[in-house]
Scaffold this active site. Sequence first.
Site, PDB file in Angstrom:
ATOM      1  N   SER A 105       0.822  -1.011   0.015  1.00  0.00           N
ATOM      2  CA  SER A 105      -0.220  -0.096   0.768  1.00  0.00           C
ATOM      3  C   SER A 105       0.563   1.189  -0.007  1.00  0.00           C
ATOM      4  O   SER A 105       2.144   1.373  -0.238  1.00  0.00           O
ATOM      5  CB  SER A 105      -1.368   0.163   1.155  1.00  0.00           C
ATOM      6  OG  SER A 105      -1.939   1.076   0.965  1.00  0.00           O
ATOM      7  N   MET A 106       0.585   1.925   0.757  1.00  0.00           N
ATOM      8  CA  MET A 106       1.232   2.949   0.979  1.00  0.00           C
ATOM      9  C   MET A 106       2.918   3.225   0.978  1.00  0.00           C
ATOM     10  O   MET A 106       3.988   3.630   1.026  1.00  0.00           O
ATOM     11  CB  MET A 106       0.885   4.506   2.207  1.00  0.00           C
ATOM     12  CG  MET A 106       1.188   5.271   1.668  1.00  0.00           C
ATOM     13  SD  MET A 106       0.172   6.567   2.711  1.00  0.00           S
ATOM     14  CE  MET A 106       0.984   6.924   4.536  1.00  0.00           C
ATOM     15  N   ASP A 270      -9.068  -2.529  -6.607  1.00  0.00           N
ATOM     16  CA  ASP A 270      -8.675  -3.278  -5.588  1.00  0.00           C
ATOM     17  C   ASP A 270      -9.628  -3.020  -4.249  1.00  0.00           C
ATOM     18  O   ASP A 270      -9.481  -4.077  -3.238  1.00  0.00           O
ATOM     19  CB  ASP A 270      -7.282  -3.720  -4.984  1.00  0.00           C
ATOM     20  CG  ASP A 270      -6.929  -2.442  -4.507  1.00  0.00           C
ATOM     21  OD1 ASP A 270      -7.167  -1.917  -4.161  1.00  0.00           O
ATOM     22  OD2 ASP A 270      -5.607  -2.330  -3.653  1.00  0.00           O
ATOM     23  N   HIS A 301      -7.729  -4.756  -1.334  1.00  0.00           N
ATOM     24  CA  HIS A 301      -6.193  -4.716  -1.090  1.00  0.00           C
ATOM     25  C   HIS A 301      -6.270  -5.081   0.120  1.00  0.00           C
ATOM     26  O   HIS A 301      -4.619  -4.901   0.352  1.00  0.00           O
ATOM     27  CB  HIS A 301      -6.725  -2.678  -0.014  1.00  0.00           C
ATOM     28  CG  HIS A 301      -5.688  -2.194  -0.510  1.00  0.00           C
ATOM     29  ND1 HIS A 301      -4.743  -1.811  -1.750  1.00  0.00           N
ATOM     30  CD2 HIS A 301      -5.086  -1.534   0.368  1.00  0.00           C
ATOM     31  CE1 HIS A 301      -3.986  -1.013  -0.773  1.00  0.00           C
ATOM     32  NE2 HIS A 301      -4.156  -0.457   0.634  1.00  0.00           N
TER      33      HIS A 301
END
Length: 330
Positions: A105-106, A270, A301
């Site tokens: 992710s991030m 996602d 996700h």
Amino acid sequence: AVVSTQSTGFQDRDGVRTRVNDFGGTTGIEALDKNGYYPYFKAMVDGFMAIPGYQKGVSLRAAPYDFRYGSNSPVGKLYLTNLKKLIEETYEINGQKKVNIVAHSMGNIYMLQFFKQVSKYWKNKYIKRYIAISGVFGGAVKSIRALVSGEIESIPRVLVDANAVRSFQRSFQSVYWLLPRKKLWEKDEPLVFTENRNYTIHEMDELFEDIGFPAGKELFASTDGSIDFVEPDVDVYCIHGSDVPTAAGFRWKKKYFPDYQPDQIDGPGDGTVNMRSLELCKEFNRLKDYKVYPGIKYGEHMQILLNPDVINYVKNIITETDAEEKVLNF
């Protein structure tokens, strides 16, 4: 977090100090809560711990971060400094074996900013490969709702005050950091639909003014220099999900804008990150493999980190492709 117009930028309120849990160990990423009710990387950590030779805090390490901040904040810069030290330490205590990076992710846009700051020589010496899972490489439309009306997912308003949540979320630099990138969304592609007018990502200043939050313009501008899509210049393996309804825009009913929740307009992705953002990793020059896992059960996700096929794929990349390399850093 609060924002200051001085050089200190984003910081904790006076008298408050926040810390990540178990930097260099794995406890801080195994679950999102201290009781383990909401697992995060636990299944993948368990998968690697089943392989002889792996040891938490030695050859299996984590670099959790304060998710409120972007990479160019004082907290973010310190994190990148500590990450570099952790990678170098991991290399040394494991017999000078190169480090495998797994990010989710991030964490992936943190990694791009990290790779931008270290030299090619350093990367060649310390990094074996970079495995990117569900990367928010081009931002996510979902972050717009957090700034306009508050991101409360599907929690009823009788249980959560969305406006209070909104004030909290507006203080996170990371929400602005995750806004859709202008290079991926056209100037004539509205993402916000209201009774009086529509807004594209290129019209965020006008949007901030119209929702009564002009300070948002400065906060958004604070991400300048940290949102570029850069070549990591290491071997990359890219993994993400697909075929999960994902916020592609928001439509507010009459008199709902901006203080009430909008209707979501779905598009491909996602469930959190839009497909065009996830697919940016295909542009990396040293992309070695690219895997897509469709559907909510296997590719959503967060669920993707629980997918046994993904866990085995990551393990195989590291253990079978290059058996002598057994160092993993999240």
